[in-house]
Scaffold this motif. Structure first.
Motif, PDB file in Angstrom:
ATOM      1  N   LEU A 282     -13.961 -48.565  28.680  1.00 16.86           N
ATOM      2  CA  LEU A 282     -14.553 -48.583  27.347  1.00 16.86           C
ATOM      3  C   LEU A 282     -16.061 -48.739  27.494  1.00 16.86           C
ATOM      4  N   ASP A 283     -16.796 -47.667  27.258  1.00 16.25           N
ATOM      5  CA  ASP A 283     -18.257 -47.702  27.388  1.00 16.25           C
ATOM      6  C   ASP A 283     -18.865 -48.012  26.022  1.00 16.25           C
ATOM      7  N   LEU A 284     -19.189 -49.274  25.804  1.00 15.83           N
ATOM      8  CA  LEU A 284     -19.727 -49.710  24.518  1.00 15.83           C
ATOM      9  C   LEU A 284     -21.248 -49.789  24.560  1.00 15.83           C
ATOM     10  N   PRO A 285     -21.914 -49.455  23.465  1.00 14.65           N
ATOM     11  CA  PRO A 285     -23.364 -49.684  23.382  1.00 14.65           C
ATOM     12  C   PRO A 285     -23.681 -51.159  23.588  1.00 14.65           C
ATOM     13  N   THR A 286     -24.929 -51.446  23.956  1.00 11.21           N
ATOM     14  CA  THR A 286     -25.318 -52.818  24.326  1.00 11.21           C
ATOM     15  C   THR A 286     -24.991 -53.830  23.228  1.00 11.21           C
ATOM     16  N   GLN A 287     -25.322 -53.513  21.966  1.00  9.28           N
ATOM     17  CA  GLN A 287     -25.053 -54.467  20.885  1.00  9.28           C
ATOM     18  C   GLN A 287     -23.564 -54.688  20.696  1.00  9.28           C
ATOM     19  N   MET A 288     -22.762 -53.617  20.824  1.00 10.69           N
ATOM     20  CA  MET A 288     -21.320 -53.747  20.653  1.00 10.69           C
ATOM     21  C   MET A 288     -20.702 -54.536  21.818  1.00 10.69           C
ATOM     22  N   PHE A 289     -21.235 -54.318  23.029  1.00  9.76           N
ATOM     23  CA  PHE A 289     -20.746 -55.077  24.187  1.00  9.76           C
ATOM     24  C   PHE A 289     -21.029 -56.569  23.988  1.00  9.76           C
ATOM     25  N   ALA A 290     -22.230 -56.886  23.483  1.00  6.22           N
ATOM     26  CA  ALA A 290     -22.586 -58.295  23.267  1.00  6.22           C
ATOM     27  C   ALA A 290     -21.645 -58.950  22.262  1.00  6.22           C
ATOM     28  N   LEU A 291     -21.290 -58.223  21.200  1.00  8.68           N
ATOM     29  CA  LEU A 291     -20.365 -58.765  20.206  1.00  8.68           C
ATOM     30  C   LEU A 291     -18.969 -58.924  20.796  1.00  8.68           C
ATOM     31  N   PHE A 292     -18.533 -57.932  21.567  1.00 13.74           N
ATOM     32  CA  PHE A 292     -17.212 -58.006  22.192  1.00 13.74           C
ATOM     33  C   PHE A 292     -17.153 -59.183  23.169  1.00 13.74           C
ATOM     34  N   ARG A 293     -18.253 -59.429  23.852  1.00 13.33           N
ATOM     35  CA  ARG A 293     -18.310 -60.573  24.777  1.00 13.33           C
ATOM     36  C   ARG A 293     -18.168 -61.891  24.010  1.00 13.33           C
ATOM     37  N   LEU A 294     -18.768 -61.982  22.818  1.00 13.62           N
ATOM     38  CA  LEU A 294     -18.613 -63.193  22.005  1.00 13.62           C
ATOM     39  C   LEU A 294     -17.138 -63.421  21.645  1.00 13.62           C
ATOM     40  N   LEU A 295     -16.435 -62.336  21.317  1.00 14.26           N
ATOM     41  CA  LEU A 295     -15.008 -62.453  21.000  1.00 14.26           C
ATOM     42  C   LEU A 295     -14.214 -62.949  22.205  1.00 14.26           C
ATOM     43  N   ILE A 296     -14.552 -62.415  23.385  1.00 16.69           N
ATOM     44  CA  ILE A 296     -13.849 -62.824  24.607  1.00 16.69           C
ATOM     45  C   ILE A 296     -14.118 -64.290  24.913  1.00 16.69           C
ATOM     46  N   GLU A 297     -15.375 -64.688  24.790  1.00 15.36           N
ATOM     47  CA  GLU A 297     -15.728 -66.088  25.071  1.00 15.36           C
ATOM     48  C   GLU A 297     -15.011 -67.028  24.110  1.00 15.36           C
ATOM     49  N   GLN A 298     -14.945 -66.656  22.832  1.00 11.74           N
ATOM     50  CA  GLN A 298     -14.278 -67.504  21.846  1.00 11.74           C
ATOM     51  C   GLN A 298     -12.785 -67.587  22.115  1.00 11.74           C
ATOM     52  N   SER A 299     -12.199 -66.517  22.672  1.00  8.29           N
ATOM     53  CA  SER A 299     -10.744 -66.475  22.888  1.00  8.29           C
ATOM     54  C   SER A 299     -10.268 -67.521  23.877  1.00  8.29           C
ATOM     55  N   SER A 300     -11.168 -68.042  24.721  1.00  3.77           N
ATOM     56  CA  SER A 300     -10.783 -69.046  25.711  1.00  3.77           C
ATOM     57  C   SER A 300     -10.879 -70.465  25.162  1.00  3.77           C
ATOM     58  N   LYS A 301     -11.310 -70.605  23.903  1.00  2.96           N
ATOM     59  CA  LYS A 301     -11.487 -71.927  23.317  1.00  2.96           C
ATOM     60  C   LYS A 301     -10.261 -72.333  22.497  1.00  2.96           C
ATOM     61  N   ARG A 302     -10.244 -73.601  22.101  1.00  5.50           N
ATOM     62  CA  ARG A 302      -9.099 -74.117  21.350  1.00  5.50           C
ATOM     63  C   ARG A 302      -8.895 -73.332  20.056  1.00  5.50           C
ATOM     64  N   ASP A 303      -9.982 -73.056  19.352  1.00  2.94           N
ATOM     65  CA  ASP A 303      -9.914 -72.194  18.167  1.00  2.94           C
ATOM     66  C   ASP A 303     -10.443 -70.825  18.578  1.00  2.94           C
ATOM     67  N   PRO A 304      -9.563 -69.827  18.732  1.00  4.82           N
ATOM     68  CA  PRO A 304      -9.994 -68.531  19.254  1.00  4.82           C
ATOM     69  C   PRO A 304     -10.692 -67.649  18.225  1.00  4.82           C
ATOM     70  N   VAL A 305     -10.882 -68.153  16.997  1.00  2.14           N
ATOM     71  CA  VAL A 305     -11.473 -67.336  15.941  1.00  2.14           C
ATOM     72  C   VAL A 305     -13.003 -67.414  16.002  1.00  2.14           C
ATOM     73  N   LEU A 306     -13.637 -66.257  16.115  1.00  3.04           N
ATOM     74  CA  LEU A 306     -15.094 -66.165  16.028  1.00  3.04           C
ATOM     75  C   LEU A 306     -15.441 -66.091  14.545  1.00  3.04           C
ATOM     76  N   LYS A 307     -16.044 -67.147  14.040  1.00  7.55           N
ATOM     77  CA  LYS A 307     -16.231 -67.277  12.599  1.00  7.55           C
ATOM     78  C   LYS A 307     -17.303 -66.328  12.079  1.00  7.55           C
ATOM     79  N   ASN A 308     -17.160 -65.973  10.801  1.00  5.27           N
ATOM     80  CA  ASN A 308     -18.085 -65.023  10.183  1.00  5.27           C
ATOM     81  C   ASN A 308     -19.535 -65.481  10.293  1.00  5.27           C
ATOM     82  N   GLN A 309     -19.790 -66.764  10.026  1.00  9.86           N
ATOM     83  CA  GLN A 309     -21.164 -67.246  10.057  1.00  9.86           C
ATOM     84  C   GLN A 309     -21.757 -67.187  11.460  1.00  9.86           C
ATOM     85  N   GLU A 310     -20.896 -67.397  12.486  1.00  4.79           N
ATOM     86  CA  GLU A 310     -21.374 -67.319  13.866  1.00  4.79           C
ATOM     87  C   GLU A 310     -21.742 -65.873  14.219  1.00  4.79           C
TER      88      GLU A 310
END
Length: 309
Positions: free
Chosen positions: A226-254
């Protein structure tokens, strides 16, 4: 309850006092069982209470007076600030950490002896698949100088799983680099058909579904790049990082804070980018799942994801 106790100790320190009110969320039978096993130890009841937040009385604590079956924490300046307390508010419990670790190990039917390896780190035994399992108050303990060497000395050549309370993406990557598979304790405690929570450890998949290489900004899903543009990769990385936490939901405000864009718009663009990489619209929505009124989450289990530097 065991995972909750470990979380409280991880956040407040091994000597943290737990109130009867905090324990009241759990069935009385569970509390009594842990008292009999001396995992929980009831201490002397509190006879003082904290002062008012804005009080200038100069007291370190407020005296507590008994009124029938209730108690009152008295403010010397303003009776309206008095607090009515129940008996459980004054009960205080400490935790025998070694007995708690042993109890957590037993809940997962781990084989072998429980032993303290280093400060804040315990060996809990082995899974049926042959993985050695360690438990740590703080993930930082596992990446401290010499920590992995000490664990290796204790477990030998076995593959290692590590359980912690709070796991960041950075530390997860560092642990995987040295051959340790990390898990958050909240993610590996599951309720059985009898309603009792137990430690459930599945060996990590030998073929992960999602592989992310941070340095190359490369993502592979089920063998598809999956070749994502830089901004999309950064957002996808935030989702991955959040998935390892107790609350896996990346909140709208974040999302808005991190990207500077409305969440629904940038998530829409991320899903479009995933479709451009060959996913169907439904697959993109499943991979970047909507959590109504809260935000978005990665639609994969933590064990299905590997992050490489």
């Amino acid at each position: 309850m065991l995972a909750w106790l470990w979380t409280r100790l991880s956040e407040g320190g091994a000597r943290v006092a737990i109130s009867g009110r905090a324990l009241s969320r759990f069935p009385a039978n569970d509390i009594e069982r842990l008292l009999r096993a001396q995992v929980l130890i009831e201490e002397r009841k509190a006879d003082t209470w904290s002062v008012c937040a804005e009080c200038d009385c100069g007291l370190d604590a407020r005296p507590v007076e008994q009124l029938g079956d209730a108690f009152r924490a008295c403010c010397p300046h303003d009776q309206a600030e008095d607090m009515i307390l129940q008996k459980d508010d004054l009960r205080r419990f400490s935790v025998d950490v070694d007995r708690l670790v042993t109890r957590i190990s037993a809940s997962g039917n781990l084989g072998g002896a429980v032993a303290r390896i280093a400060e804040g780190v315990w060996l809990m035994g082995d899974t049926p698949s042959g993985h050695a399992v360690v438990l740590s108050f703080d993930a930082e303990n596992l990446v401290a100088p010499g920590a992995v060497m000490a664990i290796r000395a204790a477990v030998g050549p076995k593959p290692i799983m590590a359980i912690v309370h709070d796991l960041s993406l950075t530390i997860a990557v560092r642990l995987r680099e040295v051959g340790v598979e990390p898990h958050e304790i909240a993610a590996v405690f599951k309720a059985g058909s009898d309603g009792v929570e137990r430690l459930v450890l599945d060996p990590p998949s030998s073929v992960p579904r999602l592989v992310v290489k941070l340095s190359a900004q490369s993502i592979t899903l089920d063998g598809r790049r999956l070749d994502l543009p830089t901004q999309m990769f950064a957002l996808f990385r935030l989702l991955i990082e959040q998935s390892s936490k107790r609350d896996p939901v990346l909140k709208n405000q974040e999302i808005e804070t991190q990207t500077g864009r409305p969440p629904n718009q940038i998530i829409r663009d991320l899903r479009k980018a995933l479709v451009s990489c060959g996913l169907t619209s439904d697959q993109a929505k499943a991979l970047v799942a909507t959590v109504h009124a809260r935000g978005y989450r990665l639609g994969l289990a933590q064990a299905e994801v590997v992050v490489e530097p």
